[in-house]
Design an enzyme around this catalytic site. Structure first.
Site, mmCIF file in Angstrom:
data_model
loop_
_atom_site.group_PDB
_atom_site.id
_atom_site.type_symbol
_atom_site.label_atom_id
_atom_site.label_comp_id
_atom_site.label_asym_id
_atom_site.label_seq_id
_atom_site.Cartn_x
_atom_site.Cartn_y
_atom_site.Cartn_z
ATOM 1 C CG ASN A 209 -0.266 -0.223 2.140
ATOM 2 O OD1 ASN A 209 0.134 0.225 2.817
ATOM 3 N ND2 ASN A 209 -0.170 -1.669 3.152
ATOM 4 C CG ASP A 277 -7.152 -5.162 5.822
ATOM 5 O OD1 ASP A 277 -6.313 -4.971 7.401
ATOM 6 O OD2 ASP A 277 -8.037 -3.783 5.475
ATOM 7 N N PRO A 305 -2.895 -11.383 10.092
ATOM 8 C CG PRO A 305 -1.240 -11.679 11.165
ATOM 9 C CD PRO A 305 -1.320 -11.842 9.926
ATOM 10 C CG ASP A 306 -6.300 -6.414 14.189
ATOM 11 O OD1 ASP A 306 -5.379 -5.422 14.212
ATOM 12 O OD2 ASP A 306 -7.078 -5.594 13.203
ATOM 13 C CB ILE A 307 -0.381 -5.843 14.473
ATOM 14 C CG1 ILE A 307 0.124 -7.022 13.951
ATOM 15 C CG2 ILE A 307 0.407 -6.061 15.716
ATOM 16 C CD1 ILE A 307 0.883 -6.380 12.859
ATOM 17 C CG PHE A 325 -2.681 5.645 13.281
ATOM 18 C CD1 PHE A 325 -2.005 6.225 14.448
ATOM 19 C CD2 PHE A 325 -2.149 7.115 13.084
ATOM 20 C CE1 PHE A 325 -0.831 6.527 15.420
ATOM 21 C CE2 PHE A 325 -1.894 8.419 13.022
ATOM 22 C CZ PHE A 325 -0.751 7.816 14.663
ATOM 23 C CE LYS A 339 -10.992 0.829 11.119
ATOM 24 N NZ LYS A 339 -9.986 1.619 10.109
ATOM 25 C CE LYS A 343 -8.816 -2.427 14.565
ATOM 26 N NZ LYS A 343 -7.796 -3.207 12.860
HETATM 27 N N1 CTP Z 1 -3.929 -2.818 11.877
HETATM 28 C C1 CTP Z 1 -2.954 -3.667 12.362
HETATM 29 N N2 CTP Z 1 -2.737 -4.766 11.393
HETATM 30 C C2 CTP Z 1 -3.603 -5.173 10.960
HETATM 31 C C3 CTP Z 1 -4.703 -4.054 10.408
HETATM 32 C C4 CTP Z 1 -4.438 -3.158 10.938
HETATM 33 O O1 CTP Z 1 -1.954 -3.743 13.552
HETATM 34 N N3 CTP Z 1 -3.639 -6.497 10.303
HETATM 35 C C5 CTP Z 1 -4.332 -1.958 12.801
HETATM 36 C C6 CTP Z 1 -3.454 -0.585 12.139
HETATM 37 O O2 CTP Z 1 -1.665 -0.476 12.475
HETATM 38 C C7 CTP Z 1 -4.602 0.920 12.533
HETATM 39 C C8 CTP Z 1 -5.691 0.140 12.612
HETATM 40 O O3 CTP Z 1 -5.390 -1.567 12.714
HETATM 41 O O4 CTP Z 1 -3.695 0.889 13.962
HETATM 42 C C9 CTP Z 1 -6.583 0.552 12.276
HETATM 43 O O5 CTP Z 1 -5.789 0.230 10.734
HETATM 44 P P1 CTP Z 1 -6.575 0.637 9.359
HETATM 45 O O6 CTP Z 1 -6.200 -0.029 8.395
HETATM 46 O O7 CTP Z 1 -7.600 2.070 9.299
HETATM 47 O O8 CTP Z 1 -8.033 -0.482 9.655
HETATM 48 P P2 CTP Z 1 -8.736 -1.706 9.075
HETATM 49 O O9 CTP Z 1 -8.351 -2.162 10.674
HETATM 50 O O10 CTP Z 1 -7.506 -2.542 8.471
HETATM 51 O O11 CTP Z 1 -10.037 -1.490 9.022
HETATM 52 P P3 CTP Z 1 -10.534 -1.228 8.058
HETATM 53 O O12 CTP Z 1 -9.430 -1.698 6.925
HETATM 54 O O13 CTP Z 1 -11.995 -2.042 7.756
HETATM 55 O O14 CTP Z 1 -11.231 0.148 7.898
#
Ligand code: CTP
Length: 405
Positions: A209, A277, A305-307, A325, A339, A343
């Protein structure tokens, strides 16, 4: 007072170097220990003998001395210091620092250090005003180097203007301030994620990205400047590692998660990375070929994984303050509030990343700080200023008794 503080004084070759023996004495009077590193040019202005006598320590000046490298390598010199002070900092050494040159002991130590660096510039007024020097100063500041001065006044070259090294006692005061109110996060550990992730398709292709990493790097710089022991886990960016920060370079979301887990426990976690994602479910081990006439291969994606959510999970290693963020293109605050809840983090910094805002690649950011039950609109600020303001807010929350200057 500077009781017990270990200062590595890097002296470069300007006439103001003649003040260094006195600087060493004043720092030691306040309880600091001082070890000196001289550039070759510095030896034209001040002798190792004088500095050795006032510091009561060995003076280091030779990168290629076998004895010195054996007894006290250039990495060890930085490891055994709390802070590096470059005084005087000539236009030449500032240029070398800005460009990462390491062709003598002084510059090698400065490139190899992960400790905070302060610099007291000293040079002729036109050298100071030159666009090259000003660009180098801006680069070094953005990497977290603290500048002390210079001052305006009479110069050794007979001219008058900006470029005099700050007076000895004022340099001492700047160090005292650095170690007191300037470091409300001293003793705290911070983790910051930054930049994009690269998700491999095959050995040569990847999904990524447009994140530049500027905001995450600015936050890591600001947290370190307030004294936090900071680890920056960064995806691929064009940015230099900030001074005084432990940088861990990764590519994929899975590697970012592993690096974050390895950095725990921390008091503060800020997830500023634009994590992809999805990853490609099965990375091809060989480069995908394009046989003539065949349809493009489908890409099967799997969720990453969502960190942020992982770090926010309740449990023994949950950081005391977890900040995410929210990159949004519409309903910025509403989506960010949702969010925050989803989260499980404590704060969300929400920003509008619609293409017309230029936020992704640009230098400025307009954000909203969302905490449980409240939302603050911040004015348009540079990413450096957003980092500094966020770091101050973190410090006020974690160390409310400390006055932040
Ligand atoms: N984040 C993360 N790990 C992921 C996706 C997101 O740690 N796999 C964290 C980003 O660093 C940020 C927050 O989650 O602090 C939100 O990221 P964002 O891209 O805005 O949201 P998403 O969770 O990806 O949701 P969406 O794309 O549906 O808005």
């Amino acid at each position: 007072m500077l009781d017990g503080k270990r200062i590595l004084l890097v002296i470069s070759g300007g006439i103001a170097a003649y003040k260094c023996p006195d600087l060493v004495r004043r720092l030691r009077e306040r309880g600091a220990s001082v070890r000196c590193v001289l550039s070759d040019a510095a030896k034209q202005f001040v002798t190792p003998l004088a500095l050795g006598a006032v510091s009561e320590d060995k003076v280091y000046d030779n990168l290629f001395s076998l004895t010195d490298e054996h007894e006290m390598g250039h990495i060890q010199l930085s490891r055994e210091a709390d802070v590096l002070l470059v005084a005087p900092a000539t236009a030449n050494i500032l240029a070398k620092m800005a460009h990462g040159e390491a062709n003598d002991l002084a510059t090698t130590v400065l490139l190899a250090t992960d400790k905070p660096v302060l610099a007291a510039p000293a040079m002729n007024v036109r050298m100071w005003e030159h666009a090259a020097t000003q660009a180098n100063i801006a680069t070094l500041r953005s990497r977290g180097v603290t500048m002390i001065g210079p001052e305006e006044g009479d110069m050794a070259c007979g001219e008058y203007g900006m470029g005099r090294m700050t007076d000895t006692l004022d340099i001492v005061a700047a160090l005292e301030e650095f170690f007191s109110t300037g470091r409300p996060l001293a003793g705290k550990r911070a983790l910051v994620t930054s930049g994009p992730t690269y998700e491999p398709i095959d050995p040569v292709r990847y999904i990524a990205n447009r994140s530049s990493g500027k905001q995450g790097h600015a936050i890591a710089t600001a947290l370190a400047a307030l004294g936090a022991e900071t680890t920056l886990v960064s995806g691929p960016t064009r940015l230099a590692d900030p001074a005084g920060v432990k940088a861990v370079h990764i590519e994929s979301a899975a590697e970012m998660l592993a690096a974050c887990k390895a950095a725990l426990p921390v008091d503060i976690a800020v997830c500023a990375a634009a994590v992809c994602d999805w990853r490609v479910a099965e990375e091809a081990s060989e480069k995908l070929k394009k046989p003539p006439g065949d349809a493009p291969p489908p890409l099967h994606l799997a969720e990453n994984p969502d960190i942020l959510a992982t770090l926010s999970q309740a449990g023994g290693t949950r950081p005391g303050l977890v900040i995410g963020f929210a990159a949004e293109t519409e309903n910025v605050v509403g989506n960010a509030e949702a969010k925050l809840a989803r989260k499980g983090c404590d704060w969300i910094v929400a920003n509008d990343v619609s293409p017309e805002t230029g936020t992704f690649a640009g230098d400025s950011n307009t954000v909203h700080l969302i905490t449980a039950g409240s939302s603050e609109d911040w004015p348009a600020l540079s990413k450096t200023e957003v980092g500094e303001r966020l770091a101050r807010r973190i410090a006020e929350t974690l160390s409310p008794e400390t006055e932040i200057v």
